[in-house]
Design a protein around this motif. Structure first.
Motif, PDB file in Angstrom:
ATOM      1  N   ALA A  74      68.948   2.475 -14.199  1.00 44.66           N
ATOM      2  CA  ALA A  74      69.551   1.154 -13.980  1.00 44.66           C
ATOM      3  C   ALA A  74      68.505   0.149 -13.525  1.00 44.66           C
ATOM      4  O   ALA A  74      67.516   0.504 -12.873  1.00 44.66           O
ATOM      5  N   CYS A  75      68.729  -1.093 -13.836  1.00 39.65           N
ATOM      6  CA  CYS A  75      67.822  -2.162 -13.411  1.00 39.65           C
ATOM      7  C   CYS A  75      68.095  -2.613 -11.983  1.00 39.65           C
ATOM      8  O   CYS A  75      67.206  -3.182 -11.337  1.00 39.65           O
ATOM      9  N   HIS A  76      69.321  -2.394 -11.504  1.00 47.24           N
ATOM     10  CA  HIS A  76      69.704  -2.889 -10.181  1.00 47.24           C
ATOM     11  C   HIS A  76      70.001  -1.726  -9.239  1.00 47.24           C
ATOM     12  O   HIS A  76      70.354  -0.623  -9.672  1.00 47.24           O
ATOM     13  N   ASP A  77      69.846  -1.980  -7.942  1.00 46.44           N
ATOM     14  CA  ASP A  77      70.036  -0.923  -6.955  1.00 46.44           C
ATOM     15  C   ASP A  77      71.506  -0.614  -6.693  1.00 46.44           C
ATOM     16  O   ASP A  77      71.852   0.521  -6.373  1.00 46.44           O
ATOM     17  N   TRP A  78      72.369  -1.612  -6.809  1.00 41.05           N
ATOM     18  CA  TRP A  78      73.807  -1.334  -6.677  1.00 41.05           C
ATOM     19  C   TRP A  78      74.327  -0.857  -8.024  1.00 41.05           C
ATOM     20  O   TRP A  78      74.151  -1.529  -9.050  1.00 41.05           O
ATOM     21  N   VAL A  79      74.931   0.336  -8.018  1.00 46.36           N
ATOM     22  CA  VAL A  79      75.413   0.927  -9.262  1.00 46.36           C
ATOM     23  C   VAL A  79      76.890   1.294  -9.133  1.00 46.36           C
ATOM     24  O   VAL A  79      77.370   1.676  -8.061  1.00 46.36           O
ATOM     25  N   LEU A  80      77.579   1.167 -10.247  1.00 46.74           N
ATOM     26  CA  LEU A  80      78.985   1.568 -10.353  1.00 46.74           C
ATOM     27  C   LEU A  80      79.043   2.644 -11.422  1.00 46.74           C
ATOM     28  O   LEU A  80      78.777   2.374 -12.599  1.00 46.74           O
ATOM     29  N   CYS A  81      79.336   3.870 -11.022  1.00 46.35           N
ATOM     30  CA  CYS A  81      79.335   5.009 -11.941  1.00 46.35           C
ATOM     31  C   CYS A  81      80.759   5.287 -12.426  1.00 46.35           C
ATOM     32  O   CYS A  81      81.647   5.578 -11.625  1.00 46.35           O
ATOM     33  N   ILE A  82      80.936   5.206 -13.730  1.00 44.40           N
ATOM     34  CA  ILE A  82      82.261   5.328 -14.322  1.00 44.40           C
ATOM     35  C   ILE A  82      82.218   6.369 -15.432  1.00 44.40           C
ATOM     36  O   ILE A  82      81.238   6.463 -16.174  1.00 44.40           O
ATOM     37  N   ASP A  83      83.283   7.148 -15.569  1.00 39.61           N
ATOM     38  CA  ASP A  83      83.384   8.083 -16.685  1.00 39.61           C
ATOM     39  C   ASP A  83      83.916   7.361 -17.920  1.00 39.61           C
ATOM     40  O   ASP A  83      84.536   6.290 -17.825  1.00 39.61           O
ATOM     41  N   SER A  84      83.717   7.986 -19.058  1.00 36.53           N
ATOM     42  CA  SER A  84      84.031   7.325 -20.326  1.00 36.53           C
ATOM     43  C   SER A  84      85.524   7.164 -20.586  1.00 36.53           C
ATOM     44  O   SER A  84      85.916   6.466 -21.526  1.00 36.53           O
ATOM     45  N   ALA A 102      78.547  -9.458   0.465  1.00 42.45           N
ATOM     46  CA  ALA A 102      77.909  -9.107   1.742  1.00 42.45           C
ATOM     47  C   ALA A 102      78.265  -7.660   2.069  1.00 42.45           C
ATOM     48  O   ALA A 102      79.140  -7.400   2.907  1.00 42.45           O
ATOM     49  N   PRO A 103      77.639  -6.677   1.413  1.00 40.20           N
ATOM     50  CA  PRO A 103      77.997  -5.265   1.608  1.00 40.20           C
ATOM     51  C   PRO A 103      77.835  -4.818   3.052  1.00 40.20           C
ATOM     52  O   PRO A 103      76.831  -5.117   3.702  1.00 40.20           O
ATOM     53  N   GLN A 104      78.831  -4.080   3.533  1.00 39.37           N
ATOM     54  CA  GLN A 104      78.804  -3.565   4.900  1.00 39.37           C
ATOM     55  C   GLN A 104      78.457  -2.080   4.953  1.00 39.37           C
ATOM     56  O   GLN A 104      78.216  -1.542   6.027  1.00 39.37           O
ATOM     57  N   HIS A 105      78.458  -1.412   3.806  1.00 37.75           N
ATOM     58  CA  HIS A 105      78.201   0.024   3.746  1.00 37.75           C
ATOM     59  C   HIS A 105      77.231   0.321   2.610  1.00 37.75           C
ATOM     60  O   HIS A 105      77.002  -0.515   1.732  1.00 37.75           O
ATOM     61  N   ALA A 106      76.705   1.546   2.612  1.00 41.73           N
ATOM     62  CA  ALA A 106      75.805   1.973   1.540  1.00 41.73           C
ATOM     63  C   ALA A 106      76.579   2.473   0.327  1.00 41.73           C
ATOM     64  O   ALA A 106      76.028   2.560  -0.777  1.00 41.73           O
ATOM     65  N   ALA A 107      77.858   2.804   0.528  1.00 42.26           N
ATOM     66  CA  ALA A 107      78.660   3.362  -0.556  1.00 42.26           C
ATOM     67  C   ALA A 107      80.135   3.061  -0.323  1.00 42.26           C
ATOM     68  O   ALA A 107      80.571   2.877   0.824  1.00 42.26           O
ATOM     69  N   TYR A 108      80.878   3.039  -1.428  1.00 49.59           N
ATOM     70  CA  TYR A 108      82.302   2.697  -1.363  1.00 49.59           C
ATOM     71  C   TYR A 108      83.116   3.643  -2.241  1.00 49.59           C
ATOM     72  O   TYR A 108      82.703   4.015  -3.347  1.00 49.59           O
ATOM     73  N   ARG A 138      69.355   3.198  -3.265  1.00 53.28           N
ATOM     74  CA  ARG A 138      68.249   3.380  -2.321  1.00 53.28           C
ATOM     75  C   ARG A 138      68.669   4.216  -1.125  1.00 53.28           C
ATOM     76  O   ARG A 138      67.822   4.762  -0.407  1.00 53.28           O
ATOM     77  N   ARG A 139      69.982   4.321  -0.911  1.00 50.31           N
ATOM     78  CA  ARG A 139      70.494   5.050   0.250  1.00 50.31           C
ATOM     79  C   ARG A 139      71.482   6.154  -0.100  1.00 50.31           C
ATOM     80  O   ARG A 139      71.823   6.964   0.772  1.00 50.31           O
TER      81      ARG A 139
END
Length: 253
Positions: A74-84, A102-108, A138-139
């Motif tokens: 990915a080009c960006h550090d925030w990623v959204l992983c989705i199945d097909s 304004a993210p408050q956590h490393a993951a959601y 990154r985290r």
């Protein structure tokens, strides 16, 4: 002007042209779509390219390693992983975009609503089926598990509203075939850990699972599809331990 963190949608694919179009259409709000394909020959790659995705070919390594590789592309550090066969609902999309301002956590994590035998399951094992799919790479990142992979993240995981819609419409035959493969892969991991199966686990695990999901989690409210879904889950629990017993006996001198 959009002030949120840039976001990459990441998918792994193989021969999923039948379910992929609505998945990709719902990801149009992302800044890029990365598809890592494993030798599809049904038009999956061409469909992904037609939706503006960046498509890479990579040999299959197992679910966890394959997803880790896809995230790394990915080009960006925030990623959204989705199945097909999953679709981001409008409510979930809005929640993601709001949080990334304004993210408050490393993951959601967010609820995944499974469609089974033509019905969305809202109870039992089928819901809320919280899925951790949005994270800062990154985290956080995927584990190396070949099956039942999960995102490992530090600290508290945030929770978003809105459903990830799981639109699997496979037949019961194909669903059972997949569960059979998954239990075999699980046994390999259990053998590596030195796990052992007992008669108690073999018998009680399916029973406890049924009582938990059908009664306490009110799976009965999902009608016949809910009953069948939970019953298959109990069967896979039984098969996992039965296969482990078989594997242990086969390795004895």
């Amino acid at each position: 002007m959009n002030s949120r963190c840039p976001l990459s949608a990441v998918l792994i694919t193989r021969n999923c042209v039948g379910s992929l179009a609505p998945t990709l259409a719902a990801l149009a709000f992302c800044d890029e779509i990365v598809v890592v394909d494993s030798d599809s020959d049904d038009g999956t790659r061409e469909l992904a390219l037609a939706h503006g995705a960046r498509v890479l070919t990579h040999e299959w390594m197992g679910f966890g390693p394959q997803k880790r590789f896809a995230v790394s592309q990915a080009c960006h550090d925030w990623v959204l992983c989705i199945d097909s066969d999953e679709v981001v609902s409008d409510e979930l999309r809005a929640a993601i975009e709001r949080e990334l301002e304004a993210p408050q956590h490393a993951a959601y994590a967010f609820p995944r609503c499974n469609r089974f035998l033509g019905r969305y399951l809202r109870h039992g094992e089928g819901y809320p089926d919280l899925s951790l799919r949005l994270f800062d790479r990154r985290r956080a990142n995927w584990s190396d598990d070949a099956v039942h992979e999960k995102v490992v993240a530090p600290g508290e995981v945030g929770r978003l509203s809105g459903d990830l819609l799981h639109h699997s419409e496979e037949s019961l035959e194909r669903y059972l075939e997949k569960q059979n493969r998954y239990t075999s892969l699980s046994v390999q991991r259990m053998l590596q850990r030195g796990d052992r199966a007992t008669v108690g686990k073999l018998v009680l695990s399916p029973l406890v699972r049924f009582v938990k999901f059908y009664f306490f989690r009110r799976g009965f409210l999902d009608g016949m599809p809910g009953l069948i879904h939970i019953a298959i889950g109990c069967l896979t629990s039984f098969l996992k331990y039965a296969k482990l017993i078989e594997a242990r006996r086969m390795t004895k001198p």
